[in-house]
Enzyme design. Structure first.
Site, PDB file in Angstrom:
ATOM      1  N   GLY A   1     -10.195  -0.177  -0.745  1.00 40.28           N
ATOM      2  CA  GLY A   1     -11.465   0.168  -1.398  1.00 40.28           C
ATOM      3  C   GLY A   1     -12.565  -0.819  -1.056  1.00 40.28           C
ATOM      4  O   GLY A   1     -12.347  -1.826  -0.380  1.00 40.28           O
TER       5      GLY A   1
ATOM      6  N   THR B   1     -14.255  -2.897  -2.989  1.00 47.03           N
ATOM      7  CA  THR B   1     -14.150  -4.234  -3.593  1.00 47.03           C
ATOM      8  C   THR B   1     -13.105  -5.056  -2.853  1.00 47.03           C
ATOM      9  O   THR B   1     -13.304  -6.239  -2.570  1.00 47.03           O
ATOM     10  CB  THR B   1     -13.816  -4.129  -5.100  1.00 47.03           C
ATOM     11  OG1 THR B   1     -14.597  -3.089  -5.686  1.00 47.03           O
ATOM     12  CG2 THR B   1     -14.101  -5.440  -5.819  1.00 47.03           C
TER      13      THR B   1
ATOM     14  N   ASP C   1      -6.067  -5.712  -5.810  1.00 42.67           N
ATOM     15  CA  ASP C   1      -6.594  -4.368  -5.588  1.00 42.67           C
ATOM     16  C   ASP C   1      -7.679  -4.056  -6.619  1.00 42.67           C
ATOM     17  O   ASP C   1      -7.768  -4.705  -7.666  1.00 42.67           O
ATOM     18  CB  ASP C   1      -5.443  -3.340  -5.697  1.00 42.67           C
ATOM     19  CG  ASP C   1      -5.790  -2.013  -5.036  1.00 42.67           C
ATOM     20  OD1 ASP C   1      -6.930  -1.853  -4.538  1.00 42.67           O
ATOM     21  OD2 ASP C   1      -4.923  -1.126  -5.020  1.00 42.67           O
TER      22      ASP C   1
ATOM     23  N   LYS D   1      -6.321   4.689 -10.714  1.00 45.44           N
ATOM     24  CA  LYS D   1      -6.534   4.335  -9.319  1.00 45.44           C
ATOM     25  C   LYS D   1      -6.324   5.577  -8.454  1.00 45.44           C
ATOM     26  O   LYS D   1      -5.762   6.555  -8.895  1.00 45.44           O
ATOM     27  CB  LYS D   1      -5.547   3.235  -8.895  1.00 45.44           C
ATOM     28  CG  LYS D   1      -5.864   1.901  -9.561  1.00 45.44           C
ATOM     29  CD  LYS D   1      -5.014   0.753  -9.045  1.00 45.44           C
ATOM     30  CE  LYS D   1      -4.902   0.693  -7.553  1.00 45.44           C
ATOM     31  NZ  LYS D   1      -6.198   0.626  -6.842  1.00 45.44           N
TER      32      LYS D   1
ATOM     33  N   GLU E   1      -0.366   2.001  -2.955  1.00 48.13           N
ATOM     34  CA  GLU E   1      -0.831   0.971  -3.903  1.00 48.13           C
ATOM     35  C   GLU E   1       0.217   0.733  -4.983  1.00 48.13           C
ATOM     36  O   GLU E   1       0.517  -0.411  -5.345  1.00 48.13           O
ATOM     37  CB  GLU E   1      -2.162   1.399  -4.526  1.00 48.13           C
ATOM     38  CG  GLU E   1      -3.299   1.405  -3.516  1.00 48.13           C
ATOM     39  CD  GLU E   1      -4.602   1.971  -4.045  1.00 48.13           C
ATOM     40  OE1 GLU E   1      -5.632   1.736  -3.405  1.00 48.13           O
ATOM     41  OE2 GLU E   1      -4.609   2.656  -5.083  1.00 48.13           O
TER      42      GLU E   1
HETATM   43  C1  5RP Z   1      -8.176   3.479  -3.780  1.00 49.26           C
HETATM   44  C2  5RP Z   1      -8.325   2.821  -5.107  1.00 49.26           C
HETATM   45  C3  5RP Z   1      -9.417   1.822  -5.249  1.00 49.26           C
HETATM   46  O1  5RP Z   1      -8.874   0.629  -5.702  1.00 49.26           O
HETATM   47  C4  5RP Z   1     -10.409   2.327  -6.253  1.00 49.26           C
HETATM   48  O2  5RP Z   1     -10.861   3.586  -5.819  1.00 49.26           O
HETATM   49  C5  5RP Z   1     -11.577   1.357  -6.417  1.00 49.26           C
HETATM   50  O3  5RP Z   1     -12.322   1.329  -5.239  1.00 49.26           O
HETATM   51  P1  5RP Z   1     -13.706   0.577  -5.136  1.00 49.26           P
HETATM   52  O4  5RP Z   1     -13.416  -0.880  -5.144  1.00 49.26           O
HETATM   53  O5  5RP Z   1     -14.272   1.051  -3.825  1.00 49.26           O
HETATM   54  O6  5RP Z   1     -14.572   1.000  -6.291  1.00 49.26           O
HETATM   55  O7  5RP Z   1      -7.603   3.057  -6.039  1.00 49.26           O
HETATM   56  O8  5RP Z   1      -7.145   4.412  -3.793  1.00 49.26           O
END
Ligand code: 5RP
Length: 220
Positions: free
Chosen positions: A29, A31, A81, A94, A103
């Site tokens: 993702g 972040t 994550d 998630k 994950e």
């Molecule tokens: C991907 C995920 C990501 O951790 C979730 O979508 C958060 O993403 P971002 O940091 O782009 O907001 O679960 O499968």
């Protein structure tokens, strides 16, 4: 601070949790991408990484970080994550990026789940964000019917295929008051590969980036 700056703040803060000489569990993702960018700067201090998606693998390798097959690795001290939503007990939704199965596998293998998130992700009750459910393609319609009976409005993420060759249903309108219970129920439906509720694999710590600075939430 912009949302991008908040993500950078959370991603960089996760460096403090990286164990010297270890193999780091890396999620997926925008972040986590900030975390990977920061990890590139200390790559000589780790053995390598295990990755939850092809996208993260490509990014890790672009920094010269070795990516291991989780089957070859026994000890993963920390898994880092993001989340689509996190509640005040560390339970999460998630799978917004569709990487939920890998994950959850890495989260189960790691000792600690360190969640990196900006403040928009913190909620009282999970479920405003549509709940992703990864399904075997031939079971999609029956899982959609089951979700409907539960009060959700399911929507097939058309055109999207997971790294495992499966489909995703996004279930809207659920109020997930007991995440552990709902995770257990949906997980045992035939044809479900993974539900995007992370209660059994909840976060140990959340590094929450707020406009006034970083907040560290500990859940155990
Ligand atoms: C991907 C995920 C990501 O951790 C979730 O979508 C958060 O993403 P971002 O940091 O782009 O907001 O679960 O499968």
């Amino acid at each position: 601070m912009t949302q991008d700056e908040l993500k950078t703040l959370a991603g960089k803060a996760a460096l403090d949790y990286v164990v010297e000489g270890s193999i780091v569990g890396v999620g997926t993702g925008s972040t986590v991408n900030k975390f990977i960018d920061a990890l590139g700067g200390i790559k000589h201090r780790i053995r390598g990484a295990v990755s939850s998606s092809e996208a993260s693998t490509v990014r890790l390798r672009s920094y010269g970080i070795e990516v291991f097959d989780p089957n070859e690795v026994e000890d993963i001290p920390v898994y880092i994550d993001g989340a689509d939503e996190i509640n005040k007990s560390g339970c999460m939704i998630k799978g917004g990026g569709g990487a939920l199965t890998r994950e959850k596998i890495l989260a189960a293998q790691a000792h600690q789940f360190i969640c990196v998130a900006d403040e928009s992700k913190l909620v009282d009750v999970l479920g405003f964000f549509p709940l992703p459910v990864e399904v075997i393609p031939m079971a999609r319609a029956q899982i959609e019917r089951r979700l409907q009976k539960m009060g959700a409005t399911p929507q097939w993420r058309k055109g999207f295929v997971t790294d495992n060759g499966n489909h995703i249903i996004d279930a809207r309108g659920l109020k997930i008051v007991d995440p552990a219970d709902m995770e257990a129920i949906i997980s045992q439906w035939v044809g479900v590969v993974t539900v995007g509720i992370f209660a059994a694999q909840r976060a140990s710590v959340c590094l929450l980036a707020r406009s006034h600075g970083l907040e560290v939430l500990r859940f155990d």
